[in-house]
Design a protein around this motif. Sequence first.
Motif, PDB file in Angstrom:
ATOM      1  N   LEU A 152       0.700  -1.252   0.150  1.00  0.00           N
ATOM      2  CA  LEU A 152       0.006  -0.017  -0.026  1.00  0.00           C
ATOM      3  C   LEU A 152       0.945   1.358   0.082  1.00  0.00           C
ATOM      4  N   LYS A 153       2.110   1.072   0.095  1.00  0.00           N
ATOM      5  CA  LYS A 153       2.993   2.415  -0.208  1.00  0.00           C
ATOM      6  C   LYS A 153       4.115   1.831  -1.127  1.00  0.00           C
ATOM      7  N   LEU A 154       4.175   2.652  -2.292  1.00  0.00           N
ATOM      8  CA  LEU A 154       5.132   2.382  -3.470  1.00  0.00           C
ATOM      9  C   LEU A 154       5.784   3.522  -3.668  1.00  0.00           C
ATOM     10  N   HIS A 155       7.067   3.218  -4.246  1.00  0.00           N
ATOM     11  CA  HIS A 155       8.019   4.150  -4.514  1.00  0.00           C
ATOM     12  C   HIS A 155       8.303   4.276  -6.002  1.00  0.00           C
ATOM     13  N   GLY A 156       8.444   5.301  -6.813  1.00  0.00           N
ATOM     14  CA  GLY A 156       8.948   5.432  -8.128  1.00  0.00           C
ATOM     15  C   GLY A 156       9.489   6.533  -8.470  1.00  0.00           C
ATOM     16  N   SER A 157      10.230   6.518  -9.469  1.00  0.00           N
ATOM     17  CA  SER A 157      10.810   7.680  -9.809  1.00  0.00           C
ATOM     18  C   SER A 157      10.985   7.669 -11.762  1.00  0.00           C
ATOM     19  N   VAL A 158      11.561   8.680 -12.147  1.00  0.00           N
ATOM     20  CA  VAL A 158      11.838   8.833 -13.503  1.00  0.00           C
ATOM     21  C   VAL A 158      13.322   9.239 -13.440  1.00  0.00           C
ATOM     22  N   MET A 159      14.516   8.700 -14.179  1.00  0.00           N
ATOM     23  CA  MET A 159      15.577   9.082 -14.150  1.00  0.00           C
ATOM     24  C   MET A 159      16.266   9.076 -15.703  1.00  0.00           C
ATOM     25  N   ALA A 160      16.965  10.152 -15.986  1.00  0.00           N
ATOM     26  CA  ALA A 160      17.686  10.646 -17.043  1.00  0.00           C
ATOM     27  C   ALA A 160      19.090  10.046 -17.162  1.00  0.00           C
ATOM     28  N   LEU A 161      19.759   9.500 -17.817  1.00  0.00           N
ATOM     29  CA  LEU A 161      21.294   9.311 -17.767  1.00  0.00           C
ATOM     30  C   LEU A 161      22.069   9.443 -19.158  1.00  0.00           C
ATOM     31  N   ASP A 162      22.923   9.937 -19.178  1.00  0.00           N
ATOM     32  CA  ASP A 162      23.774   9.999 -20.351  1.00  0.00           C
ATOM     33  C   ASP A 162      24.236   8.684 -21.106  1.00  0.00           C
ATOM     34  N   ALA A 163      23.602   8.557 -22.288  1.00  0.00           N
ATOM     35  CA  ALA A 163      23.631   7.390 -23.178  1.00  0.00           C
ATOM     36  C   ALA A 163      25.170   7.015 -23.269  1.00  0.00           C
ATOM     37  N   GLU A 164      26.427   7.762 -23.184  1.00  0.00           N
ATOM     38  CA  GLU A 164      27.599   7.502 -23.638  1.00  0.00           C
ATOM     39  C   GLU A 164      28.257   6.923 -22.133  1.00  0.00           C
ATOM     40  N   SER A 165      27.870   7.431 -21.085  1.00  0.00           N
ATOM     41  CA  SER A 165      28.713   7.337 -20.001  1.00  0.00           C
ATOM     42  C   SER A 165      27.774   6.633 -18.768  1.00  0.00           C
ATOM     43  N   GLY A 166      26.396   6.819 -18.882  1.00  0.00           N
ATOM     44  CA  GLY A 166      25.660   6.487 -17.848  1.00  0.00           C
ATOM     45  C   GLY A 166      25.351   7.262 -16.724  1.00  0.00           C
ATOM     46  N   GLU A 167      26.179   8.473 -16.877  1.00  0.00           N
ATOM     47  CA  GLU A 167      26.282   9.552 -15.752  1.00  0.00           C
ATOM     48  C   GLU A 167      24.738  10.111 -15.435  1.00  0.00           C
ATOM     49  N   LEU A 168      24.164  10.141 -14.212  1.00  0.00           N
ATOM     50  CA  LEU A 168      22.822  10.412 -14.030  1.00  0.00           C
ATOM     51  C   LEU A 168      22.821  12.241 -14.334  1.00  0.00           C
ATOM     52  N   LEU A 169      21.895  12.267 -15.227  1.00  0.00           N
ATOM     53  CA  LEU A 169      21.474  13.728 -15.808  1.00  0.00           C
ATOM     54  C   LEU A 169      20.561  14.451 -14.821  1.00  0.00           C
ATOM     55  N   TRP A 170      19.305  13.761 -14.342  1.00  0.00           N
ATOM     56  CA  TRP A 170      18.717  14.248 -13.422  1.00  0.00           C
ATOM     57  C   TRP A 170      17.598  13.064 -12.887  1.00  0.00           C
ATOM     58  N   VAL A 171      16.862  13.277 -11.752  1.00  0.00           N
ATOM     59  CA  VAL A 171      16.006  12.336 -11.249  1.00  0.00           C
ATOM     60  C   VAL A 171      14.817  13.228 -10.891  1.00  0.00           C
ATOM     61  N   TYR A 172      13.513  12.451 -11.069  1.00  0.00           N
ATOM     62  CA  TYR A 172      12.338  12.869 -10.360  1.00  0.00           C
ATOM     63  C   TYR A 172      11.760  11.822  -9.610  1.00  0.00           C
ATOM     64  N   GLN A 173      11.816  12.264  -8.453  1.00  0.00           N
ATOM     65  CA  GLN A 173      11.302  11.063  -7.182  1.00  0.00           C
ATOM     66  C   GLN A 173       9.905  11.343  -6.951  1.00  0.00           C
ATOM     67  N   ASN A 174       8.894  10.690  -7.407  1.00  0.00           N
ATOM     68  CA  ASN A 174       7.468  10.758  -7.456  1.00  0.00           C
ATOM     69  C   ASN A 174       7.229  10.598  -5.821  1.00  0.00           C
ATOM     70  N   GLU A 175       6.112  11.224  -5.497  1.00  0.00           N
ATOM     71  CA  GLU A 175       5.749  11.062  -4.106  1.00  0.00           C
ATOM     72  C   GLU A 175       5.315   9.735  -3.823  1.00  0.00           C
ATOM     73  N   PRO A 176       5.528   8.903  -2.767  1.00  0.00           N
ATOM     74  CA  PRO A 176       4.927   7.521  -2.596  1.00  0.00           C
ATOM     75  C   PRO A 176       3.534   7.463  -2.639  1.00  0.00           C
ATOM     76  N   TRP A 177       3.160   6.330  -3.171  1.00  0.00           N
ATOM     77  CA  TRP A 177       1.739   6.230  -3.589  1.00  0.00           C
ATOM     78  C   TRP A 177       1.295   5.398  -2.388  1.00  0.00           C
ATOM     79  N   HIS A 178       0.091   5.849  -1.961  1.00  0.00           N
ATOM     80  CA  HIS A 178      -0.555   5.270  -0.619  1.00  0.00           C
ATOM     81  C   HIS A 178      -2.153   4.883  -1.001  1.00  0.00           C
TER      82      HIS A 178
END
Length: 138
Positions: free
Chosen positions: A104-130
């Motif tokens: 009844l409590k789930l976490h999720g996000s959207v993450m963008a990474l550089d395709a050449e290096s895998g370096e994290l570009l940005w992350v959006y952490q969703n509010e937990p779903w209850h």
Amino acid sequence: VYRLGLHNGTLLWHVPDANCHGCFSDGGASLGPNGAVYTCSNTGAGGGMEGEQSVVRGFKLHDGALLWEQVLPQPCNSYPAVGHVQGYSGLAVVVLPGSFPGKLKLHGSVMALDAESGELLWVYQNEPWHGPMAKGDT
């Protein structure tokens, strides 16, 4: 990850996941325009449930050589998207880490990474779903 010949199904290369010990994922592979293949999958004995980690990887299409890998804070049960994101001129890999329903409590996000290096570009952490996932859930 397997690469098979288009015309006859001949095995061209196979890269086993040394970190998968009975793991399960709905994640899969996506082909980038840069000659790389990107995968997103669960690790260890993970089945994509809340509290488990996963990994996104880039491989050379030609021979399956690992380009990079990035451990994710949540399970990965979807295919990576490969393309361009606003505010970044390079090629990006976007993944949607999050668990299968079941708690009844789930976490999720959207993450963008550089395709050449895998370096994290940005992350959006969703509010937990209850709450329930579908009508009739309790």
